[in-house]
Design a protein around this motif. Structure first.
Motif, PDB file in Angstrom:
ATOM      1  N   PRO A 166      45.930  43.436  20.505  1.00 14.59           N
ATOM      2  CA  PRO A 166      45.169  43.148  19.299  1.00 14.59           C
ATOM      3  C   PRO A 166      45.656  44.004  18.143  1.00 14.59           C
ATOM      4  O   PRO A 166      45.939  45.182  18.321  1.00 14.59           O
ATOM      5  CB  PRO A 166      43.717  43.487  19.644  1.00 14.59           C
ATOM      6  N   ARG A 167      45.680  43.443  16.976  1.00 17.41           N
ATOM      7  CA  ARG A 167      46.187  44.210  15.830  1.00 17.41           C
ATOM      8  C   ARG A 167      45.203  45.281  15.438  1.00 17.41           C
ATOM      9  O   ARG A 167      44.003  45.132  15.562  1.00 17.41           O
ATOM     10  CB  ARG A 167      46.441  43.290  14.635  1.00 17.41           C
ATOM     11  N   ARG A 168      45.751  46.356  14.952  1.00 16.97           N
ATOM     12  CA  ARG A 168      44.929  47.435  14.417  1.00 16.97           C
ATOM     13  C   ARG A 168      44.131  46.904  13.248  1.00 16.97           C
ATOM     14  O   ARG A 168      44.652  46.188  12.410  1.00 16.97           O
ATOM     15  CB  ARG A 168      45.883  48.559  13.969  1.00 16.97           C
ATOM     16  N   ARG A 169      42.832  47.231  13.187  1.00 18.81           N
ATOM     17  CA  ARG A 169      42.010  46.752  12.086  1.00 18.81           C
ATOM     18  C   ARG A 169      42.517  47.304  10.776  1.00 18.81           C
ATOM     19  O   ARG A 169      43.015  48.426  10.713  1.00 18.81           O
ATOM     20  CB  ARG A 169      40.555  47.196  12.282  1.00 18.81           C
ATOM     21  N   ARG A 170      42.346  46.523   9.737  1.00 20.34           N
ATOM     22  CA  ARG A 170      42.789  46.984   8.422  1.00 20.34           C
ATOM     23  C   ARG A 170      41.879  48.109   7.959  1.00 20.34           C
ATOM     24  O   ARG A 170      42.321  49.156   7.559  1.00 20.34           O
ATOM     25  CB  ARG A 170      42.704  45.843   7.408  1.00 20.34           C
ATOM     26  N   GLN A 229      43.558  48.392  -4.327  1.00 15.53           N
ATOM     27  CA  GLN A 229      44.918  48.909  -4.194  1.00 15.53           C
ATOM     28  C   GLN A 229      45.380  48.873  -2.740  1.00 15.53           C
ATOM     29  O   GLN A 229      46.533  48.524  -2.459  1.00 15.53           O
ATOM     30  CB  GLN A 229      44.996  50.344  -4.729  1.00 15.53           C
ATOM     31  N   VAL A 230      44.495  49.231  -1.830  1.00 20.23           N
ATOM     32  CA  VAL A 230      44.844  49.212  -0.413  1.00 20.23           C
ATOM     33  C   VAL A 230      45.197  47.799   0.025  1.00 20.23           C
ATOM     34  O   VAL A 230      46.172  47.577   0.764  1.00 20.23           O
ATOM     35  CB  VAL A 230      43.689  49.768   0.437  1.00 20.23           C
ATOM     36  N   SER A 231      44.432  46.811  -0.430  1.00 22.19           N
ATOM     37  CA  SER A 231      44.704  45.430  -0.064  1.00 22.19           C
ATOM     38  C   SER A 231      46.084  44.996  -0.545  1.00 22.19           C
ATOM     39  O   SER A 231      46.858  44.373   0.200  1.00 22.19           O
ATOM     40  CB  SER A 231      43.628  44.513  -0.643  1.00 22.19           C
ATOM     41  N   ALA A 232      46.403  45.338  -1.777  1.00 23.67           N
ATOM     42  CA  ALA A 232      47.718  44.978  -2.316  1.00 23.67           C
ATOM     43  C   ALA A 232      48.834  45.694  -1.572  1.00 23.67           C
ATOM     44  O   ALA A 232      49.877  45.099  -1.264  1.00 23.67           O
ATOM     45  CB  ALA A 232      47.765  45.307  -3.813  1.00 23.67           C
ATOM     46  N   GLU A 233      48.625  46.966  -1.290  1.00 24.00           N
ATOM     47  CA  GLU A 233      49.653  47.734  -0.580  1.00 24.00           C
ATOM     48  C   GLU A 233      49.835  47.229   0.843  1.00 24.00           C
ATOM     49  O   GLU A 233      50.943  47.238   1.388  1.00 24.00           O
ATOM     50  CB  GLU A 233      49.288  49.226  -0.561  1.00 24.00           C
ATOM     51  N   SER A 234      48.759  46.763   1.467  1.00 26.46           N
ATOM     52  CA  SER A 234      48.856  46.253   2.834  1.00 26.46           C
ATOM     53  C   SER A 234      49.715  44.997   2.873  1.00 26.46           C
ATOM     54  O   SER A 234      50.543  44.813   3.775  1.00 26.46           O
ATOM     55  CB  SER A 234      47.463  45.954   3.396  1.00 26.46           C
ATOM     56  N   GLU A 235      49.524  44.120   1.900  1.00 30.61           N
ATOM     57  CA  GLU A 235      50.335  42.915   1.853  1.00 30.61           C
ATOM     58  C   GLU A 235      51.804  43.255   1.638  1.00 30.61           C
ATOM     59  O   GLU A 235      52.693  42.696   2.296  1.00 30.61           O
ATOM     60  CB  GLU A 235      49.833  41.998   0.736  1.00 30.61           C
ATOM     61  N   ALA A 236      52.073  44.188   0.717  1.00 28.34           N
ATOM     62  CA  ALA A 236      53.458  44.591   0.472  1.00 28.34           C
ATOM     63  C   ALA A 236      54.053  45.267   1.701  1.00 28.34           C
ATOM     64  O   ALA A 236      55.234  45.079   2.022  1.00 28.34           O
ATOM     65  CB  ALA A 236      53.513  45.526  -0.731  1.00 28.34           C
ATOM     66  N   ALA A 237      53.236  46.058   2.404  1.00 30.34           N
ATOM     67  CA  ALA A 237      53.720  46.765   3.593  1.00 30.34           C
ATOM     68  C   ALA A 237      54.071  45.792   4.708  1.00 30.34           C
ATOM     69  O   ALA A 237      55.023  46.021   5.460  1.00 30.34           O
ATOM     70  CB  ALA A 237      52.668  47.768   4.071  1.00 30.34           C
ATOM     71  N   VAL A 254      57.519  55.519   6.945  1.00 33.74           N
ATOM     72  CA  VAL A 254      56.934  56.742   6.393  1.00 33.74           C
ATOM     73  C   VAL A 254      57.560  57.066   5.039  1.00 33.74           C
ATOM     74  O   VAL A 254      56.863  57.432   4.081  1.00 33.74           O
ATOM     75  CB  VAL A 254      57.105  57.915   7.375  1.00 33.74           C
ATOM     76  N   ALA A 255      58.885  56.931   4.941  1.00 34.86           N
ATOM     77  CA  ALA A 255      59.557  57.195   3.665  1.00 34.86           C
ATOM     78  C   ALA A 255      59.040  56.246   2.583  1.00 34.86           C
ATOM     79  O   ALA A 255      58.820  56.645   1.432  1.00 34.86           O
ATOM     80  CB  ALA A 255      61.068  57.048   3.832  1.00 34.86           C
ATOM     81  N   TYR A 256      58.838  54.987   2.957  1.00 34.92           N
ATOM     82  CA  TYR A 256      58.285  54.018   2.015  1.00 34.92           C
ATOM     83  C   TYR A 256      56.874  54.430   1.584  1.00 34.92           C
ATOM     84  O   TYR A 256      56.524  54.364   0.400  1.00 34.92           O
ATOM     85  CB  TYR A 256      58.269  52.642   2.669  1.00 34.92           C
ATOM     86  N   ALA A 257      56.064  54.873   2.537  1.00 35.61           N
ATOM     87  CA  ALA A 257      54.700  55.294   2.207  1.00 35.61           C
ATOM     88  C   ALA A 257      54.699  56.471   1.243  1.00 35.61           C
ATOM     89  O   ALA A 257      53.895  56.530   0.300  1.00 35.61           O
ATOM     90  CB  ALA A 257      53.949  55.659   3.481  1.00 35.61           C
ATOM     91  N   GLU A 258      55.599  57.413   1.478  1.00 32.29           N
ATOM     92  CA  GLU A 258      55.613  58.630   0.658  1.00 32.29           C
ATOM     93  C   GLU A 258      56.116  58.380  -0.751  1.00 32.29           C
ATOM     94  O   GLU A 258      55.985  59.252  -1.618  1.00 32.29           O
ATOM     95  CB  GLU A 258      56.456  59.691   1.364  1.00 32.29           C
ATOM     96  N   GLN A 259      56.690  57.209  -1.014  1.00 32.25           N
ATOM     97  CA  GLN A 259      57.085  56.862  -2.378  1.00 32.25           C
ATOM     98  C   GLN A 259      55.904  56.352  -3.191  1.00 32.25           C
ATOM     99  O   GLN A 259      56.011  56.188  -4.400  1.00 32.25           O
ATOM    100  CB  GLN A 259      58.180  55.793  -2.344  1.00 32.25           C
ATOM    101  N   GLY A 260      54.792  56.069  -2.527  1.00 30.47           N
ATOM    102  CA  GLY A 260      53.620  55.543  -3.202  1.00 30.47           C
ATOM    103  C   GLY A 260      52.494  56.555  -3.249  1.00 30.47           C
ATOM    104  O   GLY A 260      52.652  57.729  -2.905  1.00 30.47           O
ATOM    105  N   ILE A 317      49.922  52.245   5.188  1.00 23.15           N
ATOM    106  CA  ILE A 317      50.975  52.463   6.181  1.00 23.15           C
ATOM    107  C   ILE A 317      50.437  53.285   7.346  1.00 23.15           C
ATOM    108  O   ILE A 317      50.807  53.079   8.507  1.00 23.15           O
ATOM    109  CB  ILE A 317      52.195  53.156   5.559  1.00 23.15           C
ATOM    110  N   GLY A 318      49.548  54.230   7.062  1.00 22.33           N
ATOM    111  CA  GLY A 318      48.913  54.989   8.139  1.00 22.33           C
ATOM    112  C   GLY A 318      48.185  54.085   9.102  1.00 22.33           C
ATOM    113  O   GLY A 318      48.234  54.276  10.325  1.00 22.33           O
ATOM    114  N   ASN A 319      47.523  53.047   8.593  1.00 20.53           N
ATOM    115  CA  ASN A 319      46.851  52.080   9.465  1.00 20.53           C
ATOM    116  C   ASN A 319      47.865  51.313  10.299  1.00 20.53           C
ATOM    117  O   ASN A 319      47.662  51.076  11.495  1.00 20.53           O
ATOM    118  CB  ASN A 319      46.034  51.103   8.631  1.00 20.53           C
ATOM    119  N   MET A 320      48.974  50.913   9.690  1.00 15.98           N
ATOM    120  CA  MET A 320      49.998  50.173  10.415  1.00 15.98           C
ATOM    121  C   MET A 320      50.564  50.985  11.572  1.00 15.98           C
ATOM    122  O   MET A 320      50.923  50.436  12.613  1.00 15.98           O
ATOM    123  CB  MET A 320      51.142  49.785   9.466  1.00 15.98           C
TER     124      MET A 320
END
Length: 499
Positions: free
Chosen positions: A12-16, A66-74, A98-104, A112-115
């Motif tokens: 099962p996918r990790r909850r958002r 913002q989290v919703s938008a970042e989740s889609e991009a991630a 992680v490198a991608y997350a740290e740019q934001g 990304i932490g949720n992913m």
């Protein structure tokens, strides 16, 4: 060894965001000091003034947008890393995420932490902590941190977070009530644990609560084990290659479900073919059976094994123990009548035992040996195999089987040898709930177990849901609620007695 976990090889996918003794407990730890507040982590400190801790916090709705938008991009960014997942390069994929997350900013780090929650727990925690530092007091972030520290069994760190969540719009979600209560049990606050469960609307969210126990205490993602095996196997480790193949046919998505994973199967056989030359018996046998085993829709029977000259009739056990495991599982699942287990044990038992006890560990041979012994009614042989699986392989499933098969009958007091076995199992596998449950029942005799004993069982059951998972007709939630009723009753009795 129990029937329900031997050779069945058919997330099962990790909850958002946001059976006798068992029924006795179902029908009917520690110091009490307040845990210290870890000064090193500001997210734990509920007393610090917000102005002293905060940067500029966004309104909650803006942060969540913002989290919703970042989740889609991630998701789009992460899609490019899927080829790395079954090729021994999970670390590379995680590092790039992680490198991608740290740019934001905080929202991207949170997303990304949720992913990475199950794929890279420490990286996930680090990103969630960074998000909290940038956006303090966001309840969704506090909730994730509470789950992280509960998972690490660091309840001294988790409890202040659970407390801080109470007055927020998130509160303690019903599906997380057992987890918050777990930390109260671990700290010795048994009444606090009961109060959380009793005040929660958990009955309406019991499926989510069961899944959350797996999310938090289910261990690393199956892909982590596959990645480790892949890298070892690519370096020539024969045992890792066998494990890799076995895992691809028995991919666990949670405590309740396992099935073949096609991408893992294809990656595993491709690697195996680079390790085994075309002339080896392992390669020839796998190649012969692969089309039938890879496609679950194809018919499969003894004629296929006979054609490939393995397992049935006068043919030998496959050179690859995993192939024997997978092929026998498919044969049993498809057969209208069960095979002659006694004949299979007589024919292949010696080979399986030799492999399981050899210099190189062979857990697949051990599993099949135990399955055949149990199916053929070889109790003495099964006891020896369970001892081997417990003491050498450190596999708790074999310890459980050994303890259950040696359990005295109803009304019979356990002898010192059985009590010693039980104590050793409890020491070797401290998170298994069966052993503290049996110990509690035996200590209580015909009476009620004390609250401290019930709490120990509850802690272990919250971590594993093992009592109910192994008793398929009992819901995990029903078992936990029954134990909490038992705990509340024991606390009332002890309070009335002045304890």
């Amino acid at each position: 060894m129990s029937d329900n976990r031997v050779i069945d090889t058919e997330t099962p996918r990790r909850r958002r965001l946001p059976l006798g003794l068992l029924l006795i407990l179902a029908a009917t730890a520690c110091s009490g000091k307040e845990p210290a507040k870890p000064a090193a982590h500001p997210e734990f400190d509920a007393s610090a003034p917000a102005a002293a801790r905060a940067k500029t916090a966004l309104p909650s709705d803006e942060f969540l947008a913002q989290v919703s938008a970042e989740s889609e991009a991630a998701e789009a960014f992460g899609e490019r890393h899927r080829p790395l997942q079954f090729s021994g390069r999970v670390d590379q994929a995680v590092a790039e995420l992680v490198a991608y997350a740290e740019q934001g900013g905080a929202a991207r780090r949170f997303a990304i932490g949720n992913m990475l929650w199950s794929l890279a727990p420490e990286a996930s925690l680090s990103l969630h902590r960074a998000a909290d530092e940038a956006q303090p007091d966001q309840p969704e972030i506090l909730y994730e941190l509470a789950l992280h520290y509960t998972r690490k069994d660091d309840c001294a760190a988790a409890l202040p977070l659970w407390r801080r969540l109470r007055p927020t719009r998130v509160g303690i979600p019903a599906q997380a009530a057992y987890l918050a209560a777990y930390c109260h049990l671990a700290s010795g606050d048994l009444r606090g644990a009961v109060a959380i469960v009793q005040s929660s609307d958990i009955d309406e969210h019991h499926v989510g609560a069961e899944k959350m126990s797996y999310e938090v205490f289910g261990g690393p993602a199956e892909l982590i084990g596959f990645d480790r095996d892949y890298r070892k196997a690519a370096g020539g480790d024969r045992g890792a290659l066998e494990s890799l193949l076995a895992r691809s046919f028995d991919w666990n998505t949670d405590w309740w479900n396992a099935a073949p994973e096609p991408a893992a199967q294809d990656a595993a056989i491709a690697l195996a073919r680079t390790q085994w030359s075309a002339q080896t018996r392992e390669r020839q046998e796998w190649d012969c059976l692969w089309p039938k085993l890879r496609d679950r829709e194809q018919p499969f029977g003894q004629q296929d094994l006979d054609r490939c000259r393995v397992l049935v009739g006068g043919h030998p056990y496959p050179a690859s123990s995993t192939l024997g495991l997978v092929a026998l599982a498919r044969l049993v699942s498809r057969a209208e009548q069960p095979p002659d287990f006694a004949a299979l044990l007589a024919r292949h038992g010696g080979t399986l035992r030799e492999r399981a006890t050899g210099k190189r560990d062979d857990p697949q041979a051990l599993r099949v040996l135990a399955y055949l012994q149990q199916s053929a009614g070889d109790a003495a042989g099964l006891a020896q195999t369970d001892e081997l699986g417990w003491k050498r392989y450190r596999d708790e499933r074999f310890a459980l089987s050994r303890v259950q098969h040696a359990e005295p009958g109803p009304g019979v007091a356990p002898d010192p040898a059985y009590r010693a076995m039980l104590a050793q199992a409890a020491q070797d596998f401290p998170h298994a709930p069966l052993y503290p449950m049996l110990e509690a029942v035996y200590r209580a005799g015909g009476g009620d177990p004390p609250a401290a004993d019930v709490a120990r069982v509850l802690q272990a059951e919250t971590r594993t849901l093992d009592l109910s998972v192994r008793n398929g007709d009992l819901r995990s939630h029903s078992q936990l609620k029954a134990l909490y009723r038992r705990l509340a009753k024991a606390l009332e009795k002890e309070s009335a007695a002045g304890r």
